[in-house]
Each structure stands twice: as C-alpha cells, then as structure tokens.
Design a protein around this motif. Structure first.
Motif, PDB file in Angstrom:
ATOM      1  N   TYR A  14       1.252  -0.836   0.296  1.00  0.00           N
ATOM      2  CA  TYR A  14       0.328   0.195  -0.113  1.00  0.00           C
ATOM      3  C   TYR A  14       0.912   0.619  -0.268  1.00  0.00           C
ATOM      4  O   TYR A  14       2.035   1.132   0.761  1.00  0.00           O
ATOM      5  N   PRO A  15       0.634   2.059  -0.761  1.00  0.00           N
ATOM      6  CA  PRO A  15      -0.728   2.548  -1.807  1.00  0.00           C
ATOM      7  C   PRO A  15      -0.239   1.771  -2.885  1.00  0.00           C
ATOM      8  O   PRO A  15       0.772   1.113  -3.260  1.00  0.00           O
ATOM      9  N   SER A  16      -0.941   1.074  -4.128  1.00  0.00           N
ATOM     10  CA  SER A  16      -0.504   0.705  -5.035  1.00  0.00           C
ATOM     11  C   SER A  16      -1.975   1.518  -6.059  1.00  0.00           C
ATOM     12  O   SER A  16      -3.403   0.795  -6.003  1.00  0.00           O
ATOM     13  N   PHE A  17      -1.884   1.023  -7.506  1.00  0.00           N
ATOM     14  CA  PHE A  17      -2.515   1.035  -8.578  1.00  0.00           C
ATOM     15  C   PHE A  17      -1.975  -0.399  -8.765  1.00  0.00           C
ATOM     16  O   PHE A  17      -1.573  -1.256  -9.179  1.00  0.00           O
ATOM     17  N   PHE A  18      -3.336  -0.608  -9.467  1.00  0.00           N
ATOM     18  CA  PHE A  18      -4.195  -1.669 -10.614  1.00  0.00           C
ATOM     19  C   PHE A  18      -4.396  -1.368 -11.677  1.00  0.00           C
ATOM     20  O   PHE A  18      -5.436  -0.886 -11.977  1.00  0.00           O
ATOM     21  N   ILE A  19      -4.292  -1.997 -12.612  1.00  0.00           N
ATOM     22  CA  ILE A  19      -4.762  -1.881 -13.825  1.00  0.00           C
ATOM     23  C   ILE A  19      -4.964  -3.349 -14.209  1.00  0.00           C
ATOM     24  O   ILE A  19      -4.445  -4.065 -14.725  1.00  0.00           O
ATOM     25  N   THR A  20      -6.284  -2.957 -14.953  1.00  0.00           N
ATOM     26  CA  THR A  20      -7.246  -4.452 -15.228  1.00  0.00           C
ATOM     27  C   THR A  20      -7.899  -4.054 -16.741  1.00  0.00           C
ATOM     28  O   THR A  20      -8.267  -3.145 -16.752  1.00  0.00           O
ATOM     29  N   LEU A  21      -7.577  -5.290 -17.754  1.00  0.00           N
ATOM     30  CA  LEU A  21      -7.905  -5.297 -18.767  1.00  0.00           C
ATOM     31  C   LEU A  21     -10.349  -6.106 -18.457  1.00  0.00           C
ATOM     32  O   LEU A  21      -9.951  -6.232 -18.417  1.00  0.00           O
ATOM     33  N   VAL A  22     -11.073  -4.683 -18.581  1.00  0.00           N
ATOM     34  CA  VAL A  22     -12.223  -4.758 -19.045  1.00  0.00           C
ATOM     35  C   VAL A  22     -12.890  -5.645 -20.308  1.00  0.00           C
ATOM     36  O   VAL A  22     -13.151  -6.510 -19.460  1.00  0.00           O
ATOM     37  N   LYS A  23     -12.445  -5.344 -20.804  1.00  0.00           N
ATOM     38  CA  LYS A  23     -13.256  -5.689 -22.380  1.00  0.00           C
ATOM     39  C   LYS A  23     -12.818  -5.172 -23.144  1.00  0.00           C
ATOM     40  O   LYS A  23     -12.473  -4.075 -23.752  1.00  0.00           O
ATOM     41  N   PRO A  24     -12.417  -5.915 -24.288  1.00  0.00           N
ATOM     42  CA  PRO A  24     -11.685  -5.404 -25.031  1.00  0.00           C
ATOM     43  C   PRO A  24     -12.260  -5.257 -26.683  1.00  0.00           C
ATOM     44  O   PRO A  24     -13.521  -6.357 -26.658  1.00  0.00           O
ATOM     45  N   TYR A  25     -13.225  -4.235 -27.301  1.00  0.00           N
ATOM     46  CA  TYR A  25     -13.653  -4.530 -28.567  1.00  0.00           C
ATOM     47  C   TYR A  25     -12.644  -4.130 -30.420  1.00  0.00           C
ATOM     48  O   TYR A  25     -11.425  -4.130 -30.018  1.00  0.00           O
ATOM     49  N   VAL A  26     -13.053  -5.746 -31.061  1.00  0.00           N
ATOM     50  CA  VAL A  26     -12.668  -5.551 -32.021  1.00  0.00           C
ATOM     51  C   VAL A  26     -13.816  -4.962 -33.383  1.00  0.00           C
ATOM     52  O   VAL A  26     -14.527  -5.931 -32.971  1.00  0.00           O
ATOM     53  N   ASN A  27     -13.396  -4.040 -33.567  1.00  0.00           N
ATOM     54  CA  ASN A  27     -14.287  -3.720 -35.063  1.00  0.00           C
ATOM     55  C   ASN A  27     -14.155  -4.040 -36.447  1.00  0.00           C
ATOM     56  O   ASN A  27     -12.568  -3.217 -36.829  1.00  0.00           O
ATOM     57  N   HIS A  28     -13.950  -5.054 -37.491  1.00  0.00           N
ATOM     58  CA  HIS A  28     -13.338  -5.397 -38.789  1.00  0.00           C
ATOM     59  C   HIS A  28     -14.470  -3.822 -39.947  1.00  0.00           C
ATOM     60  O   HIS A  28     -15.762  -3.624 -39.753  1.00  0.00           O
ATOM     61  N   LEU A  29     -13.601  -3.335 -39.846  1.00  0.00           N
ATOM     62  CA  LEU A  29     -13.787  -2.148 -40.759  1.00  0.00           C
ATOM     63  C   LEU A  29     -13.847  -2.767 -42.360  1.00  0.00           C
ATOM     64  O   LEU A  29     -14.724  -2.384 -42.972  1.00  0.00           O
ATOM     65  N   TYR A  30     -12.865  -2.578 -42.854  1.00  0.00           N
ATOM     66  CA  TYR A  30     -13.262  -3.327 -43.748  1.00  0.00           C
ATOM     67  C   TYR A  30     -12.226  -3.632 -44.298  1.00  0.00           C
ATOM     68  O   TYR A  30     -10.545  -4.093 -44.261  1.00  0.00           O
ATOM     69  N   LYS A  31     -12.104  -5.335 -45.363  1.00  0.00           N
ATOM     70  CA  LYS A  31     -10.232  -5.600 -45.939  1.00  0.00           C
ATOM     71  C   LYS A  31      -9.616  -5.897 -44.928  1.00  0.00           C
ATOM     72  O   LYS A  31     -10.746  -6.846 -43.645  1.00  0.00           O
ATOM     73  N   ASN A  32      -8.875  -5.428 -44.904  1.00  0.00           N
ATOM     74  CA  ASN A  32      -7.942  -6.395 -43.987  1.00  0.00           C
ATOM     75  C   ASN A  32      -7.915  -5.073 -42.566  1.00  0.00           C
ATOM     76  O   ASN A  32      -6.845  -5.040 -41.663  1.00  0.00           O
ATOM     77  N   LYS A  33      -8.713  -4.108 -42.541  1.00  0.00           N
ATOM     78  CA  LYS A  33      -8.234  -2.956 -41.478  1.00  0.00           C
ATOM     79  C   LYS A  33      -8.795  -3.203 -39.468  1.00  0.00           C
ATOM     80  O   LYS A  33     -10.785  -3.394 -40.787  1.00  0.00           O
ATOM     81  N   TYR A  34      -8.486  -3.075 -39.038  1.00  0.00           N
ATOM     82  CA  TYR A  34      -9.549  -3.356 -38.086  1.00  0.00           C
ATOM     83  C   TYR A  34      -9.082  -1.971 -36.817  1.00  0.00           C
ATOM     84  O   TYR A  34      -8.214  -1.662 -36.620  1.00  0.00           O
ATOM     85  N   MET A  35     -10.216  -1.893 -35.994  1.00  0.00           N
ATOM     86  CA  MET A  35     -10.013  -1.051 -35.455  1.00  0.00           C
ATOM     87  C   MET A  35     -10.181  -2.126 -33.614  1.00  0.00           C
ATOM     88  O   MET A  35     -10.983  -2.680 -33.185  1.00  0.00           O
ATOM     89  N   TYR A  36      -8.918  -1.602 -32.548  1.00  0.00           N
ATOM     90  CA  TYR A  36      -9.221  -2.501 -31.599  1.00  0.00           C
ATOM     91  C   TYR A  36      -9.480  -1.366 -30.604  1.00  0.00           C
ATOM     92  O   TYR A  36      -9.254   0.235 -30.706  1.00  0.00           O
ATOM     93  N   GLU A  37     -10.079  -1.365 -29.325  1.00  0.00           N
ATOM     94  CA  GLU A  37     -10.930  -0.281 -28.427  1.00  0.00           C
ATOM     95  C   GLU A  37     -10.690  -1.651 -26.821  1.00  0.00           C
ATOM     96  O   GLU A  37     -11.029  -2.809 -27.428  1.00  0.00           O
ATOM     97  N   PHE A  38      -9.680  -0.769 -26.210  1.00  0.00           N
ATOM     98  CA  PHE A  38      -9.169  -1.539 -24.912  1.00  0.00           C
ATOM     99  C   PHE A  38     -10.283  -0.731 -23.105  1.00  0.00           C
ATOM    100  O   PHE A  38      -9.746   0.726 -23.438  1.00  0.00           O
ATOM    101  N   LEU A  39     -10.704  -1.319 -22.829  1.00  0.00           N
ATOM    102  CA  LEU A  39     -11.869  -0.636 -22.181  1.00  0.00           C
ATOM    103  C   LEU A  39     -10.688  -1.211 -20.727  1.00  0.00           C
ATOM    104  O   LEU A  39     -10.674  -2.404 -20.549  1.00  0.00           O
TER     105      LEU A  39
END
Length: 71
Positions: free
Chosen positions: A38-63
């Motif tokens: 203590y004290p401390s920070f915790f960093i956790t990934l809540v949910k990743p999102y992957v959106n296919h835009l077109y052809k081989n293009k993707y958009m990644y979102e990390f909450l």
C-alpha cells in the motif's frame, strides 16, 4: 510498416505514466495473490472490442479499469 497495439502495450503505457507521476506507489498489472503493498494502483483490462472496418483493417478498443488503493 504496421505496429500491433495489444492490451499489454496499453497497460505498460498507462503504467509508465503512473510511475512517472507517482514514483513511490506500487503498480500492479496482474492479479495479486499475496504480499500486497500500500498504496498501489491496479490496472485491469475490462473488455476488449475488435471492430472489422474493411478488408484487413480493424479497430481495437481497450476498456481499462485503474484503481487506487490506500490505507
């Protein structure tokens, strides 16, 4: 040239910024089983999102969840 941005890369970037602002505070990027400091920070990934835009293009979102714990 393509750069792959993963959740671990985002966690590391957040960790670097936090450690620059709070150099004496422990930062955890993984679950702590025992020996929590203590004290401390915790960093956790809540949910990743992957959106296919077109052809081989993707958009990644990390909450991310950043928690500060003190006594």
């Amino acid at each position: 040239m393509s750069i792959q941005v993963t959740a671990d890369v985002v966690k590391s970037a957040i960790s670097l910024k936090l450690s620059a602002s709070y150099p004496t505070t422990k930062i955890y990027k993984e679950q702590v089983v025992e020996g929590l400091n203590y004290p401390s920070f915790f960093i956790t990934l809540v949910k990743p999102y992957v959106n296919h835009l077109y052809k081989n293009k993707y958009m990644y979102e990390f909450l991310m969840n950043i928690q500060y714990v003190s006594l």
